[in-house]
Design a protein around this motif. Structure first.
Motif, PDB file in Angstrom:
ATOM      1  N   GLY A 169       0.820  -1.313   0.177  1.00 49.69           N
ATOM      2  CA  GLY A 169      -0.152   0.136   0.187  1.00 49.69           C
ATOM      3  C   GLY A 169       0.915   1.070   0.763  1.00 49.69           C
ATOM      4  O   GLY A 169       0.755   2.060  -0.680  1.00 49.69           O
ATOM      5  N   ASN A 170       1.761   1.106   0.760  1.00 55.59           N
ATOM      6  CA  ASN A 170       2.939   2.799   0.418  1.00 55.59           C
ATOM      7  C   ASN A 170       3.213   2.771  -0.075  1.00 55.59           C
ATOM      8  O   ASN A 170       4.050   4.050  -0.538  1.00 55.59           O
ATOM      9  CB  ASN A 170       3.667   2.146   1.539  1.00 55.59           C
ATOM     10  CG  ASN A 170       4.251   1.679   2.015  1.00 55.59           C
ATOM     11  OD1 ASN A 170       4.271   0.668   1.424  1.00 55.59           O
ATOM     12  ND2 ASN A 170       6.019   1.617   2.709  1.00 55.59           N
ATOM     13  N   GLN A 171       4.195   1.578  -1.400  1.00 51.03           N
ATOM     14  CA  GLN A 171       4.070   2.311  -2.855  1.00 51.03           C
ATOM     15  C   GLN A 171       2.995   2.283  -3.645  1.00 51.03           C
ATOM     16  O   GLN A 171       4.108   2.275  -4.748  1.00 51.03           O
ATOM     17  CB  GLN A 171       5.359   0.493  -3.021  1.00 51.03           C
ATOM     18  CG  GLN A 171       6.171   0.407  -1.941  1.00 51.03           C
ATOM     19  CD  GLN A 171       6.984  -0.088  -1.951  1.00 51.03           C
ATOM     20  OE1 GLN A 171       6.707  -0.818  -3.070  1.00 51.03           O
ATOM     21  NE2 GLN A 171       8.061  -1.061  -0.978  1.00 51.03           N
ATOM     22  N   TYR A 172       2.702   2.266  -3.704  1.00 57.23           N
ATOM     23  CA  TYR A 172       1.407   2.869  -4.334  1.00 57.23           C
ATOM     24  C   TYR A 172       1.378   3.571  -5.674  1.00 57.23           C
ATOM     25  O   TYR A 172       1.602   3.465  -6.986  1.00 57.23           O
ATOM     26  CB  TYR A 172       0.139   3.394  -3.723  1.00 57.23           C
ATOM     27  CG  TYR A 172      -1.002   3.141  -4.565  1.00 57.23           C
ATOM     28  CD1 TYR A 172      -1.888   1.850  -5.993  1.00 57.23           C
ATOM     29  CD2 TYR A 172      -1.113   4.464  -5.432  1.00 57.23           C
ATOM     30  CE1 TYR A 172      -2.583   2.447  -7.170  1.00 57.23           C
ATOM     31  CE2 TYR A 172      -2.446   4.705  -6.742  1.00 57.23           C
ATOM     32  CZ  TYR A 172      -3.061   3.720  -6.907  1.00 57.23           C
ATOM     33  OH  TYR A 172      -3.878   4.141  -8.452  1.00 57.23           O
ATOM     34  N   THR A 173       2.143   5.193  -5.082  1.00 60.87           N
ATOM     35  CA  THR A 173       2.200   5.677  -5.377  1.00 60.87           C
ATOM     36  C   THR A 173       3.178   5.946  -6.664  1.00 60.87           C
ATOM     37  O   THR A 173       3.803   6.427  -7.835  1.00 60.87           O
ATOM     38  CB  THR A 173       3.041   7.704  -4.780  1.00 60.87           C
ATOM     39  OG1 THR A 173       1.523   8.026  -3.932  1.00 60.87           O
ATOM     40  CG2 THR A 173       3.042   8.408  -5.704  1.00 60.87           C
ATOM     41  N   LEU A 174       4.057   5.142  -6.050  1.00 64.01           N
ATOM     42  CA  LEU A 174       5.854   4.368  -6.468  1.00 64.01           C
ATOM     43  C   LEU A 174       5.332   3.371  -7.636  1.00 64.01           C
ATOM     44  O   LEU A 174       5.600   4.271  -8.894  1.00 64.01           O
ATOM     45  CB  LEU A 174       7.067   3.873  -6.129  1.00 64.01           C
ATOM     46  CG  LEU A 174       7.385   4.769  -4.900  1.00 64.01           C
ATOM     47  CD1 LEU A 174       8.226   4.607  -3.900  1.00 64.01           C
ATOM     48  CD2 LEU A 174       8.545   6.071  -5.236  1.00 64.01           C
ATOM     49  N   ALA A 175       3.805   3.407  -7.734  1.00 58.51           N
ATOM     50  CA  ALA A 175       4.374   1.816  -8.316  1.00 58.51           C
ATOM     51  C   ALA A 175       3.707   2.094  -9.667  1.00 58.51           C
ATOM     52  O   ALA A 175       3.714   2.364 -10.966  1.00 58.51           O
ATOM     53  CB  ALA A 175       3.227   0.868  -7.953  1.00 58.51           C
ATOM     54  N   LYS A 176       2.754   3.550  -9.637  1.00 55.79           N
ATOM     55  CA  LYS A 176       1.959   4.137 -10.181  1.00 55.79           C
ATOM     56  C   LYS A 176       3.119   4.786 -11.409  1.00 55.79           C
ATOM     57  O   LYS A 176       2.394   4.800 -12.909  1.00 55.79           O
ATOM     58  CB  LYS A 176       1.159   5.288 -10.210  1.00 55.79           C
ATOM     59  CG  LYS A 176      -0.295   5.368 -10.867  1.00 55.79           C
ATOM     60  CD  LYS A 176      -0.426   6.482 -10.016  1.00 55.79           C
ATOM     61  CE  LYS A 176      -1.835   6.989 -11.055  1.00 55.79           C
ATOM     62  NZ  LYS A 176      -2.886   7.974 -10.517  1.00 55.79           N
ATOM     63  N   LEU A 177       3.818   5.537 -10.919  1.00 50.86           N
ATOM     64  CA  LEU A 177       4.777   6.395 -12.069  1.00 50.86           C
ATOM     65  C   LEU A 177       5.785   4.969 -12.344  1.00 50.86           C
ATOM     66  O   LEU A 177       5.823   5.291 -13.652  1.00 50.86           O
ATOM     67  CB  LEU A 177       5.931   7.057 -10.724  1.00 50.86           C
ATOM     68  CG  LEU A 177       4.934   8.085 -10.076  1.00 50.86           C
ATOM     69  CD1 LEU A 177       6.541   8.802  -8.852  1.00 50.86           C
ATOM     70  CD2 LEU A 177       4.582   9.103 -11.166  1.00 50.86           C
ATOM     71  N   TRP A 178       6.320   3.735 -11.363  1.00 54.78           N
ATOM     72  CA  TRP A 178       6.544   3.199 -12.856  1.00 54.78           C
ATOM     73  C   TRP A 178       5.808   2.728 -13.907  1.00 54.78           C
ATOM     74  O   TRP A 178       6.666   2.177 -15.057  1.00 54.78           O
ATOM     75  CB  TRP A 178       7.497   1.919 -11.327  1.00 54.78           C
ATOM     76  CG  TRP A 178       8.100   0.365 -12.161  1.00 54.78           C
ATOM     77  CD1 TRP A 178       9.239   0.394 -12.511  1.00 54.78           C
ATOM     78  CD2 TRP A 178       7.110  -0.291 -12.666  1.00 54.78           C
ATOM     79  NE1 TRP A 178       9.050  -1.052 -12.855  1.00 54.78           N
ATOM     80  CE2 TRP A 178       8.264  -1.422 -13.079  1.00 54.78           C
ATOM     81  CE3 TRP A 178       5.552  -0.612 -12.946  1.00 54.78           C
ATOM     82  CZ2 TRP A 178       7.992  -2.863 -13.342  1.00 54.78           C
ATOM     83  CZ3 TRP A 178       5.200  -2.162 -13.864  1.00 54.78           C
ATOM     84  CH2 TRP A 178       6.189  -2.578 -13.630  1.00 54.78           C
ATOM     85  N   ALA A 179       4.985   2.071 -13.011  1.00 52.88           N
ATOM     86  CA  ALA A 179       3.897   1.988 -14.702  1.00 52.88           C
ATOM     87  C   ALA A 179       4.073   2.676 -16.052  1.00 52.88           C
ATOM     88  O   ALA A 179       3.953   2.669 -16.921  1.00 52.88           O
ATOM     89  CB  ALA A 179       2.836   1.379 -13.973  1.00 52.88           C
ATOM     90  N   LYS A 180       3.253   3.954 -15.398  1.00 52.63           N
ATOM     91  CA  LYS A 180       3.690   4.937 -16.146  1.00 52.63           C
ATOM     92  C   LYS A 180       4.945   4.927 -17.253  1.00 52.63           C
ATOM     93  O   LYS A 180       4.190   5.902 -18.510  1.00 52.63           O
ATOM     94  CB  LYS A 180       3.009   6.337 -15.449  1.00 52.63           C
ATOM     95  CG  LYS A 180       1.062   6.557 -15.739  1.00 52.63           C
ATOM     96  CD  LYS A 180       0.909   7.079 -14.736  1.00 52.63           C
ATOM     97  CE  LYS A 180       0.675   8.924 -15.821  1.00 52.63           C
ATOM     98  NZ  LYS A 180      -0.051   9.941 -14.516  1.00 52.63           N
ATOM     99  N   GLU A 181       5.899   4.799 -16.643  1.00 46.74           N
ATOM    100  CA  GLU A 181       7.157   5.310 -17.731  1.00 46.74           C
ATOM    101  C   GLU A 181       6.921   3.536 -18.815  1.00 46.74           C
ATOM    102  O   GLU A 181       7.932   3.562 -20.171  1.00 46.74           O
ATOM    103  CB  GLU A 181       8.175   5.079 -17.075  1.00 46.74           C
ATOM    104  CG  GLU A 181       8.236   6.103 -15.929  1.00 46.74           C
ATOM    105  CD  GLU A 181       9.913   5.874 -14.858  1.00 46.74           C
ATOM    106  OE1 GLU A 181      10.462   5.007 -14.614  1.00 46.74           O
ATOM    107  OE2 GLU A 181      10.436   6.922 -14.099  1.00 46.74           O
ATOM    108  N   ARG A 182       6.493   2.493 -18.559  1.00 46.67           N
ATOM    109  CA  ARG A 182       5.968   1.757 -19.392  1.00 46.67           C
ATOM    110  C   ARG A 182       4.976   1.414 -19.951  1.00 46.67           C
ATOM    111  O   ARG A 182       4.796   0.818 -21.519  1.00 46.67           O
ATOM    112  CB  ARG A 182       6.147   0.607 -18.266  1.00 46.67           C
ATOM    113  CG  ARG A 182       7.980   0.488 -17.881  1.00 46.67           C
ATOM    114  CD  ARG A 182       8.316  -0.293 -16.563  1.00 46.67           C
ATOM    115  NE  ARG A 182       9.389  -0.041 -16.406  1.00 46.67           N
ATOM    116  CZ  ARG A 182       9.986   0.228 -15.294  1.00 46.67           C
ATOM    117  NH1 ARG A 182       9.537   1.242 -14.510  1.00 46.67           N
ATOM    118  NH2 ARG A 182      11.417  -0.031 -14.695  1.00 46.67           N
ATOM    119  N   VAL A 183       4.318   2.120 -19.222  1.00 50.02           N
ATOM    120  CA  VAL A 183       3.048   1.507 -19.724  1.00 50.02           C
ATOM    121  C   VAL A 183       1.697   2.526 -20.583  1.00 50.02           C
ATOM    122  O   VAL A 183       1.699   3.675 -19.292  1.00 50.02           O
ATOM    123  CB  VAL A 183       1.835   0.337 -19.562  1.00 50.02           C
ATOM    124  CG1 VAL A 183       2.799  -0.981 -19.884  1.00 50.02           C
ATOM    125  CG2 VAL A 183       1.746   0.384 -18.296  1.00 50.02           C
TER     126      VAL A 183
END
Length: 217
Positions: free
Chosen positions: A63-77
């Motif tokens: 849960g505490n990595q949600y914002t980081l995960a979203k940024l990670w995903a937007k760099e790829r898809v």
């Protein structure tokens, strides 16, 4: 609940390239007609088929990595949108989620339950497990009863609703049982009856045939 989930595709090489090179998932096993990836404590397998299939599946992330995960995903898809929004908070699960698709049109969800934390940067190592797996079948009631007989209980409904999306499972892992031609949330994709094999963590196995009928092992 999910130990090994096996899905089928007529676009095997495209999917391998996407998961390995775009998402940078680790391919742990591969052959001419399949490849396997570790998704935290779960394994996801794609096997070659002559027919197109379509699935929705979700992956639990901290849960505490949600914002980081979203940024990670937007760099790829490209993230999918619903009513102009690219993510959602599910009060029922106390979780945030975003969605995207692979080259076969499979609808992938990253869901971050707010009570689960991991103190690090978001990487592939942050993936916890397969959270949700779709079973699309015209035999919703019958398959639902079979799943309940295996000890996978209905969540959110009193009983199986043949024309609705049904959650079966508990805590943070669920089978999503749905009839054909129902639109997946955050997508224009419609649910399609597709074969799938699921090995559960309790040692039992489930196989859904191309017809949508379920067999147990």
């Amino acid at each position: 609940m999910f130990k090994i989930v096996t899905m089928y595709t007529n676009r095997l090489q495209e999917l391998r390239g996407f998961y390995e090179n775009v998402l940078e998932f680790q391919i742990t096993e591969a052959g001419d007609h399949y490849f396997q990836m570790d998704i935290g404590e779960s394994k996801l397998v794609f096997k070659e088929s002559e027919h197109a299939s379509l699935y929705h599946f979700a992956i639990n992330i901290p849960g505490n990595q949600y914002t980081l995960a979203k940024l990670w995903a937007k760099e790829r898809v490209l993230l999918n949108r619903e009513d102009g929004l690219e993510d959602i908070y599910y009060a029922r699960f106390d979780a945030d989620a975003f969605y995207f698709e692979d080259p076969a049109g499979n609808v992938i969800e990253f869901i971050a339950r707010r009570h689960v934390d991991k103190w690090s940067d978001f990487t592939i190592e942050s993936l916890l497990n397969v959270s949700e797996v779709s079973i699309t079948t015209p035999f919703v009631k019958e398959v639902g009863e079979q799943l309940q007989a295996l000890g996978i209980s209905v969540s959110g409904h009193v009983s199986i609703e043949p024309e609705e999306l049904n959650f079966l499972g508990r805590k943070d892992t669920f089978i999503l049982l749905v009839p054909p031609k129902r639109r997946w949330y955050f997508s224009k994709r419609m649910s399609v009856t597709s074969p799938i094999s699921i090995q559960l963590t309790n040692g039992k196995s489930i196989t859904v045939l191309e017809t949508g009928e379920l067999s147990e092992e």
